[in-house]
Design an enzyme around this catalytic site. Structure first.
Site, PDB file in Angstrom:
ATOM      1  N   HIS A 459      53.660  56.250 -26.625  1.00 40.02           N
ATOM      2  CA  HIS A 459      55.586  56.139 -26.929  1.00 40.02           C
ATOM      3  C   HIS A 459      55.966  55.152 -28.661  1.00 40.02           C
ATOM      4  CE1 HIS A 459      59.705  54.009 -24.991  1.00 40.02           C
ATOM      5  NE2 HIS A 459      58.966  55.260 -24.520  1.00 40.02           N
ATOM      6  N   LYS A 461      56.962  54.967 -31.725  1.00 42.48           N
ATOM      7  CA  LYS A 461      57.972  56.381 -32.475  1.00 42.48           C
ATOM      8  C   LYS A 461      57.790  55.809 -34.283  1.00 42.48           C
ATOM      9  CE  LYS A 461      60.622  56.932 -28.878  1.00 42.48           C
ATOM     10  NZ  LYS A 461      59.311  57.021 -28.370  1.00 42.48           N
ATOM     11  N   HIS A 688      69.858  54.165 -27.390  1.00 44.08           N
ATOM     12  CA  HIS A 688      67.849  54.276 -26.835  1.00 44.08           C
ATOM     13  C   HIS A 688      67.535  53.164 -28.300  1.00 44.08           C
ATOM     14  CE1 HIS A 688      64.601  56.288 -27.149  1.00 44.08           C
ATOM     15  NE2 HIS A 688      64.014  56.214 -25.577  1.00 44.08           N
ATOM     16  N   LYS A 690      65.847  49.954 -29.467  1.00 44.78           N
ATOM     17  CA  LYS A 690      65.263  49.022 -28.355  1.00 44.78           C
ATOM     18  C   LYS A 690      65.316  47.300 -29.330  1.00 44.78           C
ATOM     19  CE  LYS A 690      63.303  52.471 -25.929  1.00 44.78           C
ATOM     20  NZ  LYS A 690      63.671  53.582 -26.535  1.00 44.78           N
TER      21      LYS A 690
END
Length: 829
Positions: A459, A461, A688, A690
């Site tokens: 996950h 990025k 989106h 976090k």
């Protein structure tokens, strides 16, 4: 079909130097909102070369299929002539409302994500990919060969690329057509190759493939249609209906009707002169709906007024920051962060409203929000695009992400095609992985890191870009897909580092150790490269020790799957964050101060784990040595109404993939607080991003930008009487802390390195203070010894708790109140 609220178009312009001498003919006029170009004749002898009105700089490659017909120049049989007697192209006439003409690619064209494992770990859904790369009508202004016409004497004229528009596919309303027709946009058809697919829908229906139809339009207006997707279509011509299956062919002419799915998505092929009439034609039943439409338009108008009020408030805040001459210090000592100016407040913003400009403005002590299309220009004046990040002479790139849409990526960032070597670390599987393998350039290597525990994902990025000068490290929150880089509230941090000197090869710091430890856990197959600056090298985790990270001002917080025991417990997940915070000393004001958890997916949690997590995030000591104490956490999470009124409507909810059973647990009610982002103009751009932080008023103790959602899979859960930490997924984030730093010149891999010594001398120690954009100063901050770092925290602090009428969004509930596009949720089924 009633269009959603019209949003301003943000031109994706870019400044590029002209390659032609002053004596050369004028370059073709180009607008980022224009799909065709018409050559502008050279000036008369002795005339000025400057046009009477400034021409916008060329933009990135444009997909003609996604552009508004009202902004496209088409060749006409009788073109008007300018005063110099030379023919000019005539703008085509077409309705200009968003939603009727396929102008701005509509937000929310991602699909509904997968359920199942993602409900357990709070990971991301597998959203439908934009498919922008499927469009064939790309006009490349950045390179490649262009047709050259010749003068009689043999000299070359200016290259001209012209796409002749021959007609339009418009939504066709008839008494028995399904409600899916409200999900269609008009599609301009150009002579030559065209593509119709999922990206042409306002909402995603996976029955429609990314490349559903190939259309080849001829000069006489007739179109040859090939069915590329697995599902059949229906062609209606002269009162006859014919089903055309996969790989089948048909020919259509004006006034024929296509059913993209039998019985659904009816589109009529019309000549341009008939477009207004056809797109507006409805049956008698539709005429009876005028009153209801008027009422819905009134609701939309009220919402738009509220948005304008929010924007006015935000502009006032930003103008006050600009008047204060706010600067954000980095290692360059006093380098100013471009303020979020209101639209038109500066010449630079008039030229480049879409991006942050050169990356020399991106400072290691802060981060940037990503550009959101369709918002007022002031909201994006300090935002970044993917082209702002991936630029320059990249020798080797590592792209780490969960979802990778290769078609969109190479279209949005064509410079990637020039990078000699690219390693893609991804989380794709199934059909998406097969498409990625089939579509990737030959010099790209794909690797999916091992997932030893079920329900885990890759996950993280991030990007690692190796240059002749050094390395650019990027940590961000967006998947490599269209909607994430255009329609969402996202964040990105980046910093450049030089190659190490030969004498410093054995020195390393915390940032370096954390980075190499994380990369080693990914276990990609090693390979060798011959780099101009390093020779023949083995590309493994240890390779990244060749760079000097001594100027790093953040800490990396990573997660890797496994059952971690002993010293390894403190290397990953929330225990890593706890161990870093335990080493830090904070101001007394942060004792028992509140915590914020802000994310886009909620795992299956319990009160025991929430206490465990809060204990880690509350670690740290005050200046007198006492523990800060446990902070009260709040969760910033969009309400159903936030999603309904967002720029994507309910479609935005597919990227907030948390089910009812996770969201509506009774113990969570005390945590819910509103997503309010007036000060950065992103109330309607669903998050989106976090982030996790500890704060007091507008002062920030620490701030974490990460890929981690709120889940045990991402952060880990203690087991076996707190002697083992179990993590399912790979995650990566950067932690911003107040520090005492030595002022050194700012380093850049793509810009001339420089330093600003006006305010502070190089070598002087400075103490940083983290605050929000809304911070107004205090008497305790000594400007001679402290530099204030304003972080663009994208939500209001302190957050507002949910009211009695507020309902947290969950994506598997049914919502019948229509969104800004007139749709309900779920869209299908």
């Amino acid at each position: 079909m009633r269009a959603g609220p019209q949003m301003p178009h943000i031109a994706a312009s870019q400044e590029r130097p002209s390659l032609l001498p002053p004596s050369a003919p004028r370059l073709p006029h180009w607008s980022a909102a224009t799909a065709t170009m018409a050559a502008i004749p050279p000036p008369a002898p002795g005339a000025s070369h400057a046009p009477s009105t400034p021409l916008p700089p060329p933009g990135p490659p444009i997909l003609a299929n996604s552009l508004a017909p009202s902004s496209i120049l088409s060749l006409q049989s009788t073109s008007p002539k300018a005063s110099d007697g030379k023919p000019r192209a005539r703008p085509a006439t077409a309705p200009s409302k968003l939603g009727l003409d396929g102008g701005e690619p509509p937000p929310g064209t991602d699909g509904v994500g997968r359920v199942g494992s993602q409900e357990i770990d709070g990971g991301e859904p597998e959203r439908g990919k934009d498919g922008g790369g499927d469009a064939q009508m790309r006009i490349d202004v950045g390179g490649g060969k262009r047709p050259q016409s010749k003068k009689p004497n043999g000299s070359s004229l200016v290259p001209t690329i012209i796409k002749v528009r021959v007609g339009t596919l418009v939504p066709f309303a008839q008494g028995k057509s399904g409600p899916s027709n409200a999900s269609l946009l008009s599609i301009p058809i150009f002579e030559g190759s065209n593509v119709v697919g999922r990206s042409n829908l306002v909402v995603v229906d996976k029955r429609v493939s990314r490349k559903h139809l190939s259309l080849r339009a001829l000069a006489d207006g007739s179109v040859e249609v090939v069915v590329e997707g697995p599902n059949p279509i229906v062609v209606r011509s002269d009162g006859q209906a014919r089903k055309v299956c996969a790989q089948g062919r048909a020919k259509i002419i004006y006034d024929d009707v296509l059913e993209l799915i039998p019985g659904d998505y009816l589109m009529k092929y019309v000549a341009m002169s008939d477009e207004r009439k056809s797109s507006a034609s409805v049956d008698s039943n539709d005429l009876k709906k005028g009153k209801r439409h008027s009422e819905e338009d009134s609701v939309v108008a009220k919402r738009n007024r509220q948005v304008m009020e929010d924007e006015a408030l935000a502009r006032t805040l930003q103008e006050s920051f600009a008047e204060e001459g706010t600067s954000v210090p980095g290692m360059a000592c006093g380098q100013a962060l471009s303020s979020l100016d209101s639209a038109g407040s500066s010449e630079r913003n008039n030229k480049r409203t879409h991006s942050a400009g050169p990356l020399k403005d991106v400072l290691p002590l802060t981060f940037r929000l990503m550009r959101v299309q369709g918002l007022p220009s002031w909201t994006n004046s300090s935002a970044v695009t993917i082209q702002d990040v991936i630029q320059g002479d990249v020798l080797f790139a590592v792209l780490s992400n969960y979802m990778v849409d290769i078609d969109w990526l190479l279209t949005a960032c064509p410079s990637l095609r020039k990078v000699p070597h690219v390693l893609v670390l991804h989380g794709e599987d199934g059909a998406s992985l097969e498409h990625l393998k089939k579509s990737k350039p030959a010099n790209w290597i794909l690797h999916k890191p091992p997932l030893p525990i079920s329900f885990g994902t890759h996950h993280s990025k991030a990007m690692l870009l190796v240059y002749p000068q050094g390395i650019r490290v990027v940590v961000h929150t967006a998947n490599l897909i269209h909607v994430d880089w255009n329609n969402k509230s996202q964040g990105l941090w980046t910093q450049d580092f030089p190659w190490k000197d030969a004498n410093d090869m054995n020195t390393n710091i915390s940032f370096e150790n954390d980075l190499v430890d994380y990369l080693r856990a990914l276990k990609w197959p090693e390979f060798r490269l011959n780099l101009p600056v390093a020779g023949d090298v083995n590309i493994n985790a240890a390779f990244f020790r060749k760079f000097d990270y001594s100027s790093s001002t953040v800490r990396l917080i990573g997660s890797v799957p496994g059952y971690h025991v002993g010293p390894n417990m403190k290397r990953w997940g929330h225990m890593k964050l706890r161990s870093v915070l335990e080493e830090c000393v904070f101001e007394k004001q942060f004792c028992k101060s509140p915590l914020i958890y802000q994310f886009s997916s909620l795992g299956s949690l319990d009160e025991k784990w929430m206490s465990e997590f809060a204990c880690s995030l509350s670690a740290g000591k005050a200046e007198d040595g006492s523990p800060l104490g446990i902070g009260k956490p709040l969760i910033v999470w969009p309400t159903v109404e936030d999603v309904r009124c967002s720029i994507e409507g309910y479609a935005a909810g597919s990227c907030i993939p948390s089910p009812q059973k996770n969201v509506e647990k009774d113990f969570l009610r005390k945590y819910w607080s509103r997503w309010k982002a007036d000060h950065v103009g992103r109330c309607r751009a669903m998050p989106h991003i976090k982030t996790f932080t500890r704060y007091n008023g507008q002062n920030i103790a620490w701030f974490l930008l990460t890929s981690s959602n709120l889940s045990k899979a991402a952060w880990g859960a203690l087991q076996k009487n707190n002697t083992q930490l179990m993590i399912r997924s790979y995650e990566l984030g950067v932690l911003f802390l107040p520090k005492t730093l030595q002022c050194v010149p700012q380093f850049s891999c793509t810009e001339k390195n420089w330093s600003n010594q006006d305010k502070l001398a190089l070598g002087k120690n400075i103490k940083t203070k983290l605050v929000t954009l809304c911070w107004q100063g205090d008497e305790e901050t000594d400007p001679s010894t402290t530099e204030v770092v304003k972080l663009p925290v994208p939500y209001q602090l302190p957050p507002r708790l949910y009211g009695a009428e507020d309902v947290p969004w969950s994506w598997d509930r049914r919502y019948t109140k229509k969104d800004v596009y007139g749709s309900v949720w779920p869209r299908h089924g």
